[in-house]
Write an enzyme that holds these catalytic residues in place. Structure first.
Site, PDB file in Angstrom:
ATOM      1  N   VAL A 139       0.960  -1.218  -0.085  1.00 13.83           N
ATOM      2  CA  VAL A 139      -0.074   0.070   0.163  1.00 13.83           C
ATOM      3  C   VAL A 139       0.831   1.222  -0.184  1.00 13.83           C
ATOM      4  O   VAL A 139       1.785   1.107   0.753  1.00 13.83           O
ATOM      5  CB  VAL A 139      -0.815   0.021   1.104  1.00 13.83           C
ATOM      6  CG1 VAL A 139      -1.854  -1.013   1.161  1.00 13.83           C
ATOM      7  CG2 VAL A 139      -0.065  -0.011   2.474  1.00 13.83           C
ATOM      8  N   CYS A 140       0.701   2.281  -0.998  1.00 16.47           N
ATOM      9  CA  CYS A 140       1.634   3.390  -1.070  1.00 16.47           C
ATOM     10  C   CYS A 140       1.033   4.503  -1.515  1.00 16.47           C
ATOM     11  O   CYS A 140      -0.412   4.733  -1.590  1.00 16.47           O
ATOM     12  CB  CYS A 140       2.529   2.771  -2.302  1.00 16.47           C
ATOM     13  SG  CYS A 140       3.107   1.134  -2.286  1.00 16.47           S
ATOM     14  N   THR A 141       1.762   5.435  -1.276  1.00 10.66           N
ATOM     15  CA  THR A 141       1.608   6.802  -1.969  1.00 10.66           C
ATOM     16  C   THR A 141       2.566   7.460  -3.037  1.00 10.66           C
ATOM     17  O   THR A 141       3.583   7.275  -2.772  1.00 10.66           O
ATOM     18  CB  THR A 141       1.459   8.046  -0.980  1.00 10.66           C
ATOM     19  OG1 THR A 141       0.490   7.560   0.223  1.00 10.66           O
ATOM     20  CG2 THR A 141       0.937   9.207  -1.334  1.00 10.66           C
ATOM     21  N   ARG A 330      -5.346   8.281   3.180  1.00  8.78           N
ATOM     22  CA  ARG A 330      -3.934   8.935   2.823  1.00  8.78           C
ATOM     23  C   ARG A 330      -4.264  10.030   1.984  1.00  8.78           C
ATOM     24  O   ARG A 330      -3.456  10.961   1.862  1.00  8.78           O
ATOM     25  CB  ARG A 330      -3.104   7.978   2.761  1.00  8.78           C
ATOM     26  CG  ARG A 330      -2.543   7.187   3.869  1.00  8.78           C
ATOM     27  CD  ARG A 330      -1.658   5.917   3.562  1.00  8.78           C
ATOM     28  NE  ARG A 330      -2.567   4.912   2.856  1.00  8.78           N
ATOM     29  CZ  ARG A 330      -2.347   4.227   1.657  1.00  8.78           C
ATOM     30  NH1 ARG A 330      -1.454   4.845   1.102  1.00  8.78           N
ATOM     31  NH2 ARG A 330      -3.357   3.454   1.271  1.00  8.78           N
TER      32      ARG A 330
END
Length: 392
Positions: A139-141, A330
Site C-alpha cells: 500500500v503506497c502513496t 491518505r
C-alpha cells in the site's frame, strides 16, 4: 478492500483507536528536508547491477552483503506462516512447489532468483515467496508534480507489510521493520552506462520504483480488487500464463522503453496477473499520469493538465473517482498538503514534506524516494513514524 476481510479491519481499527491518540492527521509538515529527526532512519546504500553478466551472477555482490538481513526477513515470513499453519506444511509446500514456478517465469527473472538463492544459501522456494509477496501486500502513496518551469518531480512512500504481524511491544509491523535493512538503490548498467535506476529490496528482482534518466519515472501501487493478485498467481500455477507479473512489467518497461509515450502504452495495454496503479512521469510539461489497471484492461488514465489547474496527480490505493476507505484515507491529507504547498513552491524539498506528514507517513512506510527526471536523480531515505502514528 478486496482481499482484506472486514473482521481484520474492525480488529485493527480497535487497535488504532485504543493505542494511537487523535489526531490521526496532522498539520502539513515543513522544513523536513534534508531528512533529519525521528522520522529519518538513514540514507539508502547504492549498488551497481551489471546487465552484461549472466542473470544468475548479477545479484551476487549485493546478496553477499545482505544475506543475513534477507535470511532474517524470510524467517519472519516463515514464522508468520507457521502461526497460520502450525504444522509447517505451508513452508514445506513453499520449499517443494515454488521452485517449480521459478522455471516457468519469463527470463531473466527465474535465473536471477536462482542466483540469489545460491548466493544467500536460502532455499529457492523461499526466495520465490519473497518475490511473490509484493504482488499482493503493498500500500503506497505516489505523486508526480509539475513545477512552474515545467519540470517534473516524482515522489513516493513505499508502504509494505499490511496485516503481516503486529508487534504489540514496539507498536510496529514486523515485516515492515525487517524490510528496512534490505532497502537499496540500484544502478542497472549495460556497457558501464546507466540504463535505469531503482529503489529496491535486496533479493527482489521486480521493480516498484524507478527512473529512466532523461526519459521517465515510474512507480507502482497496489489496486485492491476481488479479481486480485491471488487469482492471477493461482492461474499461473495452473498453467494459464498469458499475463505479466506487475513488478516484472515495470522492470521491463524501465529497461526497454525509450520514452514516456512508449512506457504509457506498454503499462496500459499489457495483460497483468494483478490489478495495479502505474504512476508515470515524463520529461516534458504535462507528462504525468495515473494508469488505473484491471488485470485485462486500462480502466482510466488521469493526466496532469495545467490548463485545467491539475498540476499534479496523486495516487494511494483507491480509484481516484471513488472515495477511499474511511479507515485508510491518505489521499485527502496528501492532497491538502499538495494544495497548501502550491505549484509555485513545489520542489523536492516540499514534496518530501508532504510525504512526511501523517498519515501519508505511517507505520507501514519503509522508504521515501524522490526523483527528478531531467537530472536523472533518484534519492531515497529509510523512514520511521514515531507514535502517535496510524498503523497504515
Amino acid at each position: 478492500m478486496g482481499h482484506v476481510s472486514v473482521l481484520i479491519l474492525a480488529t485493527l481499527f480497535c487497535v488504532a483507536t485504543t493505542q494511537f491518540v487523535p489526531p490521526y492527521t496532522e498539520d502539513c509538515r515543513a522544513e523536513m528536508y534534508p531528512p533529519k529527526g525521528p522520522t529519518y532512519k538513514g540514507s539508502v546504500p547504492w549498488y551497481t547491477l551489471d546487465l552484461d553478466l549472466p542473470p544468475s551472477k548479477r545479484w551476487t555482490g549485493l546478496i553477499s552483503d545482505k544475506k543475513a538481513e534477507l535470511g532474517q526477513m524470510i524467517q519472519a515470513i516463515k514464522d508468520l506462516a507457521d502461526a497460520f499453519v502450525p504444522s509447517g506444511l505451508l513452508i514445506e509446500l513453499v520449499d517443494i512447489s515454488l521452485p517449480l514456478i521459478v522455471d516457468t517465469l519469463p527470463p531473466p527473472f527465474g535465473e536471477e532468483m536462482k542466483g540469489i538463492a545460491a548466493a544467500s544459501g536460502i532455499p529457492l522456494g523461499e526466495v520465490a515467496l519473497f518475490n511473490i509477496f509484493y504482488e499482493v501486500f503493498t500500500v503506497c502513496t505516489s505523486v508526480v508534480a509539475e513545477d512552474p518551469k515545467g519540470n517534473l518531480i516524482h515522489g513516493r512512500n513505499l508502504d509494505f507489510g499490511l496485516f503481516l504481524g503486529w508487534d504489540m511491544k514496539n507498536k510496529s509491523w514486523i515485516i515492515s521493520e525487517k524490510l528496512k535493512p534490505l532497502v537499496v538503490n540500484l544502478d542497472f548498467q549495460r556497457n558501464n552506462k546507466t540504463v535505469f535506476k531503482s529503489t529496491n529490496f535486496a533479493g527482489y528482482v521486480g521493480m516498484l520504483t524507478g527512473i529512466k534518466p532523461k526519459a521517465f519515472t515510474l512507480t507502482m501501487n497496489e489496486r485492491f480488487s476481488l479479481d486480485g493478485g491471488y487469482i492471477g498467481i493461482v492461474e499461473w500455477i495452473l498453467g494459464k500464463r498469458d499475463g505479466m507479473w506487475m513488478s516484472f512489467l515495470t522492470r521491463s518497461v524501465l529497461e526497454n522503453a525509450t520514452s514516456y509515450e512508449e512506457a504509457k502504452t506498454r503499462l496500459a495495454q499489457t495483460k497483468l496477473l494483478a490489478p495495479a496503479y502505474f504512476i508515470l512521469g515524463g520529461n516534458q510539461s504535462s507528462q504525468g499520469c495515473i494508469i488505473t489497471r484491471s488485470r485485462e484492461l486500462s480502466l482510466d488514465v488521469l493526466e496532469i493538465d495545467t490548463k485545467l489547474g491539475r498540476w499534479y496527480v496523486l495516487e494511494t490505493n483507491y480509484d481516484h473517482w471513488k472515495e477511499p476507505l474511511f479507515l485508510d484515507d491518505r489521499r485527502t491529507p496528501a492532497m491538502k498538503c499538495m494544495n497548501q504547498t502550491t505549484q509555485a513552491n513545489i520542489s523536492v524539498k516540499t514534496l518530501y514534506d508532504v510525504l512526511s506528514t501523517k498519515p501519508v507517513l505511517n507505520k507501514l512506510t519503509t522508504y521515501t524516494t524522490l526523483m527528478q527526471v531531467a537530472e536523472g536523480r533518484l534519492e531515497s531515505y529509510i523512514r520511521d513514524c514515531p507514535n502517535p502514528c496510524m498503523p497504515w
